[in-house]
Design an enzyme around this catalytic site. Structure first.
Site, PDB file in Angstrom:
ATOM      1  N   LYS A 247     -30.571 -53.655  66.626  1.00 32.51           N
ATOM      2  CA  LYS A 247     -31.516 -53.714  65.318  1.00 32.51           C
ATOM      3  C   LYS A 247     -31.169 -52.164  64.594  1.00 32.51           C
ATOM      4  O   LYS A 247     -31.036 -51.640  63.904  1.00 32.51           O
ATOM      5  CB  LYS A 247     -32.893 -54.070  65.671  1.00 32.51           C
ATOM      6  CG  LYS A 247     -33.223 -55.723  66.160  1.00 32.51           C
ATOM      7  CD  LYS A 247     -33.953 -56.399  67.362  1.00 32.51           C
ATOM      8  CE  LYS A 247     -34.029 -57.718  67.695  1.00 32.51           C
ATOM      9  NZ  LYS A 247     -32.834 -58.391  68.507  1.00 32.51           N
TER      10      LYS A 247
ATOM     11  N   SER B 114     -41.654 -59.737  67.555  1.00 34.89           N
ATOM     12  CA  SER B 114     -40.758 -59.885  66.120  1.00 34.89           C
ATOM     13  C   SER B 114     -40.620 -61.131  65.082  1.00 34.89           C
ATOM     14  O   SER B 114     -40.684 -60.785  63.817  1.00 34.89           O
ATOM     15  CB  SER B 114     -39.514 -61.159  67.424  1.00 34.89           C
ATOM     16  OG  SER B 114     -39.293 -62.327  67.365  1.00 34.89           O
TER      17      SER B 114
ATOM     18  N   HIS C 285     -38.009 -54.499  69.422  1.00 33.33           N
ATOM     19  CA  HIS C 285     -37.916 -54.112  68.211  1.00 33.33           C
ATOM     20  C   HIS C 285     -38.998 -53.362  67.889  1.00 33.33           C
ATOM     21  O   HIS C 285     -39.644 -52.973  66.860  1.00 33.33           O
ATOM     22  CB  HIS C 285     -38.937 -55.855  67.385  1.00 33.33           C
ATOM     23  CG  HIS C 285     -37.992 -56.696  66.810  1.00 33.33           C
ATOM     24  ND1 HIS C 285     -37.401 -56.705  65.957  1.00 33.33           N
ATOM     25  CD2 HIS C 285     -37.487 -57.893  67.743  1.00 33.33           C
ATOM     26  CE1 HIS C 285     -36.579 -57.600  65.867  1.00 33.33           C
ATOM     27  NE2 HIS C 285     -36.479 -58.333  66.392  1.00 33.33           N
TER      28      HIS C 285
END
Length: 397
Positions: free
Chosen positions: A244, A186, A214
């Site tokens: 996310k 990340s 991610h």
């Protein structure tokens, strides 16, 4: 009356953090978290969000959440194992498994408590966990909670992984050995070497765990880093987040039916926390459907990110080793990173400083997250601000 010892501890240590440029500041956004945001009445280009695909503010996502709330209520009313498992929760888990290419999946209330629960449900005292040294904090805490022996592996170093796997196996000390890694890291944006990891794991009979927080919605046409490499039948745990690219909140693990059945009886955050809200579950289903039906959304993300990264490099910034939309601008000194962020915000670009303990000391940075929702005009304005501020601070010339 507050404890004097506590007050003394807090005052001393808060002052210390502030002097070292490590004190966290929190800004309050007026309205939603989109490609532009408003803070204290000022509109800013938002380069700090994990809302990769812009899904958090989509009208069809909002409608999915509202419809679910009207059907099921705003909360599930209980933990999953009592009577908090609603039809929408199982629908979400089945959709995740379909998307990830696994037999089943389990949904948690957050990505953090997913790692806390999933790792400790399987790994115990008498086991060992080989863990990449730059893994996310939730992985580190999950490993600690398990009671297993934690063996740090040099970042993305497959030679070191093999050597430590061999040493752990040859020692005969451990019942089970796991290797755990982020799929996309990340803070630097580099991608785990999944094929090499699988080869080493097969040689040494390692359990494999990939945290793809991610990578999901970004890699593999949205299905994640493991799917990107076609290794979904080789990785035991595919962990991900719904907060996310999915744009909502929650976490999950996708894997075999036996693994999911075990976690549903042993993962403590699943057992002792009220279920994911019905609205969040329904909106997450909608997000996965959007990625399945519209691969162009992920492609747009990559086009915007590649453009932004190219332009920052042109004007002289160090963006490290990123292979993904995550775009760090590395300046080193923590106080400089704080000042850099402050000046960017003053000039209309919202990008936050990332400093120790999130990244190692001496690698302070401002991290950017270009999204599918950014226009080229927004990115050009952001680059112009970066050029001005970077020259003013002597970071670029």
């Amino acid at each position: 009356m507050a404890s004097k010892k506590l007050q003394q501890f807090l005052q001393t240590n808060l002052e210390d953090l502030a002097q070292r440029g490590l004190l966290t500041t929190i800004d309050v956004i007026d309205g939603g978290n989109g490609p532009e945001i408003t803070i204290d009445g000022k509109k800013l280009i938002n380069m700090a969000s994990n809302n990769y695909l812009g899904f958090a503010g989509r009208q069809d996502m909002i409608e999915a959440e509202i419809n679910a709330a009207q059907t099921y209520g705003v909360g599930a009313g209980a933990v999953r194992t009592i009577n908090g498992t609603l039809a929408v929760h199982r629908e979400l888990e089945q959709k995740i498994a379909e998307f990830k290419g696994t037999e089943d999946a389990i949904a948690f209330q957050s990505g953090f408590n997913c790692n806390m629960g999933a790792i400790s449900a399987v790994m115990k005292k008498g086991d060992a966990i080989l863990s990449d040294e730059l893994n996310h904090a939730s992985i580190i805490d999950g490993c600690r909670l398990s009671g297993a022996k934690i063996i740090r592996v040099k970042h993305q170093d497959m030679t070191d992984l093999e050597a430590k796997a061999k040493e752990a196996v040859d020692s005969g000390l451990y019942d089970k050995i796991m290797y755990i890694t982020d799929g996309v890291f990340s803070m630097d944006g580099d991608v785990a070497h999944i094929p090499e990891i699988v080869a080493i794991a097969e040689r040494y009979n390692l359990i494999t765990y990939v945290d793809d927080a991610h990578g999901s919605g970004v890699m593999g046409k949205g299905a994640g880093t493991v799917k990107h490499f076609g290794m979904q039948d080789k990785i035991d745990f595919q962990m991900g987040t719904l907060s996310k690219a999915i744009g909502v909140v929650g976490g999950y693990v996708a894997g075999s039916k036996e693994l999911i059945a075990w976690m549903k009886s042993q993962a403590r955050p699943f057992l002792f926390s009220t279920s994911l809200t019905p609205g969040a579950a329904a909106a997450s289903i909608k997000a996965i459907e959007l990625m399945q039906e519209h691969p162009e959304y992920v492609q747009q993300l990559w086009e915007k990110a590649d453009y932004f990264k190219t332009e920052l490099k042109k004007i002289g910034y160090d963006i490290g080793v990123s292979e993904t939309p995550i775009t760090p601008v590395i300046v080193g000194d923590e106080n400089l990173a704080q000042t850099f962020s402050k000046k960017l915000i003053e000039n209309g670009v919202y990008a936050k400083p990332i400093v120790f303990p999130t990244v190692p000391l001496g690698t302070g940075r401002v991290r950017n997250m270009p999204t599918a929702g950014h226009s080229k005009e927004m990115l050009d304005r952001a680059v112009a601000v970066y050029e001005k501020v970077g020259k003013d601070l002597g970071i670029i010339h």
